[in-house]
Motif scaffolding. Sequence first.
Motif, PDB file in Angstrom:
ATOM      1  N   ALA A  92     -39.432 -51.977  -8.405  1.00 17.33           N
ATOM      2  CA  ALA A  92     -40.535 -52.213  -9.331  1.00 17.33           C
ATOM      3  C   ALA A  92     -41.333 -53.429  -8.874  1.00 17.33           C
ATOM      4  O   ALA A  92     -40.801 -54.332  -8.221  1.00 17.33           O
ATOM      5  N   LEU A  93     -42.629 -53.451  -9.215  1.00 15.90           N
ATOM      6  CA  LEU A  93     -43.504 -54.556  -8.838  1.00 15.90           C
ATOM      7  C   LEU A  93     -44.385 -54.944 -10.015  1.00 15.90           C
ATOM      8  O   LEU A  93     -44.846 -54.073 -10.776  1.00 15.90           O
ATOM      9  N   ASN A  94     -44.620 -56.239 -10.153  1.00 12.42           N
ATOM     10  CA  ASN A  94     -45.605 -56.703 -11.134  1.00 12.42           C
ATOM     11  C   ASN A  94     -46.901 -57.053 -10.413  1.00 12.42           C
ATOM     12  O   ASN A  94     -47.045 -56.832  -9.204  1.00 12.42           O
ATOM     13  N   GLU A  95     -47.862 -57.597 -11.146  1.00 15.69           N
ATOM     14  CA  GLU A  95     -49.164 -57.903 -10.545  1.00 15.69           C
ATOM     15  C   GLU A  95     -49.032 -58.890  -9.389  1.00 15.69           C
ATOM     16  O   GLU A  95     -49.669 -58.734  -8.332  1.00 15.69           O
ATOM     17  N   SER A  96     -48.195 -59.916  -9.544  1.00 20.58           N
ATOM     18  CA  SER A  96     -48.010 -60.902  -8.490  1.00 20.58           C
ATOM     19  C   SER A  96     -47.445 -60.249  -7.224  1.00 20.58           C
ATOM     20  O   SER A  96     -47.855 -60.576  -6.102  1.00 20.58           O
ATOM     21  N   ASP A  97     -46.514 -59.313  -7.390  1.00 20.52           N
ATOM     22  CA  ASP A  97     -45.929 -58.630  -6.234  1.00 20.52           C
ATOM     23  C   ASP A  97     -46.964 -57.769  -5.504  1.00 20.52           C
ATOM     24  O   ASP A  97     -46.961 -57.676  -4.270  1.00 20.52           O
ATOM     25  N   LEU A  98     -47.850 -57.129  -6.273  1.00 17.16           N
ATOM     26  CA  LEU A  98     -48.900 -56.327  -5.645  1.00 17.16           C
ATOM     27  C   LEU A  98     -49.872 -57.205  -4.878  1.00 17.16           C
ATOM     28  O   LEU A  98     -50.349 -56.836  -3.793  1.00 17.16           O
ATOM     29  N   GLN A  99     -50.178 -58.386  -5.422  1.00 18.84           N
ATOM     30  CA  GLN A  99     -51.039 -59.320  -4.704  1.00 18.84           C
ATOM     31  C   GLN A  99     -50.365 -59.794  -3.419  1.00 18.84           C
ATOM     32  O   GLN A  99     -51.013 -59.929  -2.374  1.00 18.84           O
ATOM     33  N   ARG A 100     -49.059 -60.040  -3.509  1.00 13.85           N
ATOM     34  CA  ARG A 100     -48.307 -60.444  -2.313  1.00 13.85           C
ATOM     35  C   ARG A 100     -48.304 -59.324  -1.282  1.00 13.85           C
ATOM     36  O   ARG A 100     -48.426 -59.572  -0.071  1.00 13.85           O
ATOM     37  N   LEU A 101     -48.165 -58.086  -1.744  1.00 14.05           N
ATOM     38  CA  LEU A 101     -48.187 -56.930  -0.852  1.00 14.05           C
ATOM     39  C   LEU A 101     -49.532 -56.846  -0.119  1.00 14.05           C
ATOM     40  O   LEU A 101     -49.580 -56.553   1.080  1.00 14.05           O
ATOM     41  N   ALA A 102     -50.602 -57.118  -0.839  1.00 14.25           N
ATOM     42  CA  ALA A 102     -51.934 -57.095  -0.231  1.00 14.25           C
ATOM     43  C   ALA A 102     -52.068 -58.190   0.827  1.00 14.25           C
ATOM     44  O   ALA A 102     -52.612 -57.963   1.918  1.00 14.25           O
ATOM     45  N   ILE A 103     -51.542 -59.383   0.521  1.00 11.40           N
ATOM     46  CA  ILE A 103     -51.585 -60.492   1.487  1.00 11.40           C
ATOM     47  C   ILE A 103     -50.784 -60.138   2.730  1.00 11.40           C
ATOM     48  O   ILE A 103     -51.200 -60.396   3.866  1.00 11.40           O
ATOM     49  N   ASN A 104     -49.625 -59.530   2.522  1.00 10.41           N
ATOM     50  CA  ASN A 104     -48.778 -59.127   3.640  1.00 10.41           C
ATOM     51  C   ASN A 104     -49.526 -58.199   4.586  1.00 10.41           C
ATOM     52  O   ASN A 104     -49.535 -58.397   5.805  1.00 10.41           O
ATOM     53  N   GLU A 105     -50.148 -57.165   4.038  1.00  9.12           N
ATOM     54  CA  GLU A 105     -50.838 -56.205   4.901  1.00  9.12           C
ATOM     55  C   GLU A 105     -52.134 -56.773   5.467  1.00  9.12           C
ATOM     56  O   GLU A 105     -52.537 -56.412   6.575  1.00  9.12           O
ATOM     57  N   GLU A 106     -52.787 -57.663   4.735  1.00  7.75           N
ATOM     58  CA  GLU A 106     -53.956 -58.346   5.293  1.00  7.75           C
ATOM     59  C   GLU A 106     -53.553 -59.106   6.561  1.00  7.75           C
ATOM     60  O   GLU A 106     -54.238 -59.028   7.592  1.00  7.75           O
ATOM     61  N   MET A 237     -37.907 -54.826   1.346  1.00  7.63           N
ATOM     62  CA  MET A 237     -38.442 -56.109   1.799  1.00  7.63           C
ATOM     63  C   MET A 237     -39.831 -56.395   1.256  1.00  7.63           C
ATOM     64  O   MET A 237     -40.240 -57.554   1.167  1.00  7.63           O
ATOM     65  N   CYS A 238     -40.593 -55.327   0.924  1.00  4.61           N
ATOM     66  CA  CYS A 238     -41.999 -55.491   0.514  1.00  4.61           C
ATOM     67  C   CYS A 238     -42.744 -56.357   1.528  1.00  4.61           C
ATOM     68  O   CYS A 238     -43.617 -57.157   1.164  1.00  4.61           O
ATOM     69  N   THR A 239     -42.396 -56.218   2.786  1.00  3.42           N
ATOM     70  CA  THR A 239     -42.932 -57.060   3.853  1.00  3.42           C
ATOM     71  C   THR A 239     -42.975 -56.246   5.137  1.00  3.42           C
ATOM     72  O   THR A 239     -42.106 -55.410   5.367  1.00  3.42           O
ATOM     73  N   ALA A 240     -43.993 -56.506   5.975  1.00  6.36           N
ATOM     74  CA  ALA A 240     -44.128 -55.793   7.243  1.00  6.36           C
ATOM     75  C   ALA A 240     -44.113 -56.772   8.411  1.00  6.36           C
ATOM     76  O   ALA A 240     -44.638 -57.880   8.320  1.00  6.36           O
ATOM     77  N   PHE A 241     -43.489 -56.330   9.499  1.00  6.59           N
ATOM     78  CA  PHE A 241     -43.464 -57.070  10.760  1.00  6.59           C
ATOM     79  C   PHE A 241     -44.351 -56.288  11.722  1.00  6.59           C
ATOM     80  O   PHE A 241     -44.162 -55.069  11.886  1.00  6.59           O
ATOM     81  N   THR A 242     -45.285 -56.949  12.386  1.00  2.00           N
ATOM     82  CA  THR A 242     -46.322 -56.243  13.131  1.00  2.00           C
ATOM     83  C   THR A 242     -46.561 -56.856  14.504  1.00  2.00           C
ATOM     84  O   THR A 242     -46.482 -58.066  14.675  1.00  2.00           O
ATOM     85  N   GLU A 243     -46.879 -56.002  15.472  1.00  4.24           N
ATOM     86  CA  GLU A 243     -47.283 -56.451  16.804  1.00  4.24           C
ATOM     87  C   GLU A 243     -48.717 -56.970  16.773  1.00  4.24           C
ATOM     88  O   GLU A 243     -49.565 -56.413  16.074  1.00  4.24           O
ATOM     89  N   CYS A 244     -48.993 -57.974  17.577  1.00  8.78           N
ATOM     90  CA  CYS A 244     -50.373 -58.389  17.786  1.00  8.78           C
ATOM     91  C   CYS A 244     -50.863 -57.806  19.115  1.00  8.78           C
ATOM     92  O   CYS A 244     -50.158 -57.034  19.766  1.00  8.78           O
ATOM     93  N   LYS A 245     -52.035 -58.196  19.557  1.00  8.83           N
ATOM     94  CA  LYS A 245     -52.611 -57.630  20.770  1.00  8.83           C
ATOM     95  C   LYS A 245     -51.886 -58.064  22.046  1.00  8.83           C
ATOM     96  O   LYS A 245     -52.129 -57.498  23.109  1.00  8.83           O
ATOM     97  N   GLU A 246     -51.013 -59.055  21.945  1.00 11.26           N
ATOM     98  CA  GLU A 246     -50.230 -59.452  23.113  1.00 11.26           C
ATOM     99  C   GLU A 246     -49.055 -58.500  23.360  1.00 11.26           C
ATOM    100  O   GLU A 246     -48.508 -58.461  24.466  1.00 11.26           O
TER     101      GLU A 246
END
Length: 423
Positions: A92-106, A237-246
């Motif tokens: 489950a997620l509240n509003e703060s968690d959804l905002q955090r999710l948006a920051i994560n993907e940004e 985790m509600c979190t993503a690990f991502t490659e950069c252009k390197e």
Amino acid sequence: MQEKQSHISNETWEKLLVQLVYVQANSPYYQRLFKEVGFDTHQANAFTFLNLPLTHKKNLATSNDDFIAVESQDIIEYVTTSGTLGNPVTFALNESDLQRLAINEEQSFNLVGVDKKDVVQITTTLDKRFIAGLAYFLGLRKIGAGIIRVGAGSPALQWDSIQRFKPTYLVVVPSFLIQLAKYAEANEIDIHKSSIKGAICIGEALRDENNQFNTLGKKIKSLWDLELFSTYASTEMCTAFTECKEHLGLHVPENLIFTEILDEDGEEVKPGEVGELVVTTLGVETMPLVRYATGDLVKKMKTSCDCGKGSALISSVLGRKQQLIKYKGTSIYPQQIVQLMMELPEIEEYQIQVTSNELDTDKLTIVIPKEASESLQHKLKEILKANLRVTPVLELLPLAEIKASIFPEGSRKPVRFLDLRKA
């Protein structure tokens, strides 16, 4: 209990302590656990934190509601895990968690290089209680990029959208890129003249432990020379690990999550070694997790990234701890077989199955279509034996029956590995 040596900096500990104080005050599960082991945030330090028991998926499954740390009326989104290792678990997620999710993907899209000028086509579902599609949408909204929500499947609609709206990036399960390339060839679409310049790939590993393209990555690049970006995430985790252009590894978003990579003895591995990823979420309010054992095996990368972001790097997931198969004295992970099967595109579908035999040891079977010729079966056995040092049992079934097992009704992912061992 002997305390482990701490590798946590003072700055990181301050972030952790803020989360631990919140957890102790609000999470019924961790209130009970902390009391049982005598952990109190008022006297806690990095050493005592690293001696806390790990949280496992089975704890989430059996005490699901006890992990909720907010009032029920504050919850505005419910999702579930994919159920890869068992029954789906509710998150489950509240509003703060959804905002955090948006920051994560940004942050993730910024690593890739996506900005407001880009148009991104999402080829994953936004329904079926799936958190990933929602996360991508929220992150792209935060960036201000254009969004095309096509959803999963339908190569025809995907290509219609590509030709109609000219997206610059796809968010996609990488094996689906092969289907898109084959559809384009069959329908005289020149993929090399399309608007797509890169793909943010989810759900499947593209690189091996040495950060080189695996069989899947090589196959995609041979068909469609896109810039491929690996990612790794999970509902828990509600979190993503991502490659950069390197392309030197997956960036750890250290403002959102604390990571440990542990060996079989629960000790932090050295750079260059493989271990289980254990995470503590930072900033999560509704269902925070402390020292959660993901079950995913990753390599701790030796180098920091040349992009200058300064965060730690990990490899793509190399296997799942619970999926380890001991067959005729050999340790095998299903992902190894998946990579080998990519060498035989003539086998349209397959499923890896492991059961317990009469001695309660593992029996490994690969189910393939009964239409496979004897020469193709022989070729498959040779590939498997050369790479695994053992030959799994081959079982022949009608293609329709295999597809029904791989794509059961309601599943968000193909069930390529079926674990039927006794508990």
